[in-house]
Scaffold this motif. Sequence first.
Motif, mmCIF file in Angstrom:
data_model
loop_
_atom_site.group_PDB
_atom_site.id
_atom_site.type_symbol
_atom_site.label_atom_id
_atom_site.label_comp_id
_atom_site.label_asym_id
_atom_site.label_seq_id
_atom_site.Cartn_x
_atom_site.Cartn_y
_atom_site.Cartn_z
ATOM 1 N N THR A 159 1.351 5.453 -0.440
ATOM 2 C CA THR A 159 0.709 6.758 -0.380
ATOM 3 C C THR A 159 1.605 7.750 -1.111
ATOM 4 O O THR A 159 2.782 7.872 -0.802
ATOM 5 C CB THR A 159 0.501 7.215 1.076
ATOM 6 O OG1 THR A 159 -0.214 6.200 1.777
ATOM 7 C CG2 THR A 159 -0.280 8.510 1.134
ATOM 8 N N VAL A 166 0.887 -1.158 0.000
ATOM 9 C CA VAL A 166 0.000 0.000 0.000
ATOM 10 C C VAL A 166 0.927 1.210 0.000
ATOM 11 O O VAL A 166 1.784 1.348 0.873
ATOM 12 C CB VAL A 166 -0.935 0.019 1.229
ATOM 13 C CG1 VAL A 166 -1.746 1.307 1.265
ATOM 14 C CG2 VAL A 166 -1.849 -1.198 1.214
ATOM 15 N N CYS A 170 -3.374 13.590 -2.559
ATOM 16 C CA CYS A 170 -2.784 12.392 -1.961
ATOM 17 C C CYS A 170 -3.548 11.186 -2.493
ATOM 18 O O CYS A 170 -4.776 11.166 -2.471
ATOM 19 C CB CYS A 170 -2.896 12.422 -0.441
ATOM 20 S SG CYS A 170 -1.728 13.546 0.307
ATOM 21 N N ARG A 206 -4.836 16.346 4.431
ATOM 22 C CA ARG A 206 -4.160 15.275 5.171
ATOM 23 C C ARG A 206 -4.149 15.599 6.658
ATOM 24 O O ARG A 206 -3.917 16.742 7.049
ATOM 25 C CB ARG A 206 -2.705 15.121 4.703
ATOM 26 C CG ARG A 206 -2.574 14.410 3.412
ATOM 27 C CD ARG A 206 -1.142 14.125 3.103
ATOM 28 N NE ARG A 206 -0.399 15.371 3.007
ATOM 29 C CZ ARG A 206 0.872 15.504 3.316
ATOM 30 N NH1 ARG A 206 1.568 14.491 3.728
ATOM 31 N NH2 ARG A 206 1.477 16.659 3.207
ATOM 32 N N VAL A 225 -3.819 6.915 -2.253
ATOM 33 C CA VAL A 225 -3.468 5.665 -1.590
ATOM 34 C C VAL A 225 -3.656 4.584 -2.644
ATOM 35 O O VAL A 225 -4.765 4.407 -3.165
ATOM 36 C CB VAL A 225 -4.352 5.397 -0.357
ATOM 37 C CG1 VAL A 225 -3.961 4.077 0.296
ATOM 38 C CG2 VAL A 225 -4.234 6.544 0.640
#
Length: 75
Positions: free
Chosen positions: A27, A25, A38, A59, A40
Amino acid sequence: MGDNRDNSTDSRVLSAVAVGPHQRVVTLEVGPAHDRVCLVLGVTAQSISCLHSTPADARPSAGAVDALSVTVPRT
């Protein structure tokens, strides 16, 4: 080709976490300085999937992230 990039549009890896032998994962922060986003991403050997996106200025602070952190037991 010369390197005439505008650094305000550079991508930045904020974190990368292994969740399996070939899965991560990741970011990222991407986009021009006035409109950063941003992302993910779920990354495997076969594909990349967008799991979530949010404006970069939305964020949470590092302290808020630490307060919400959860330890996932390894199997």
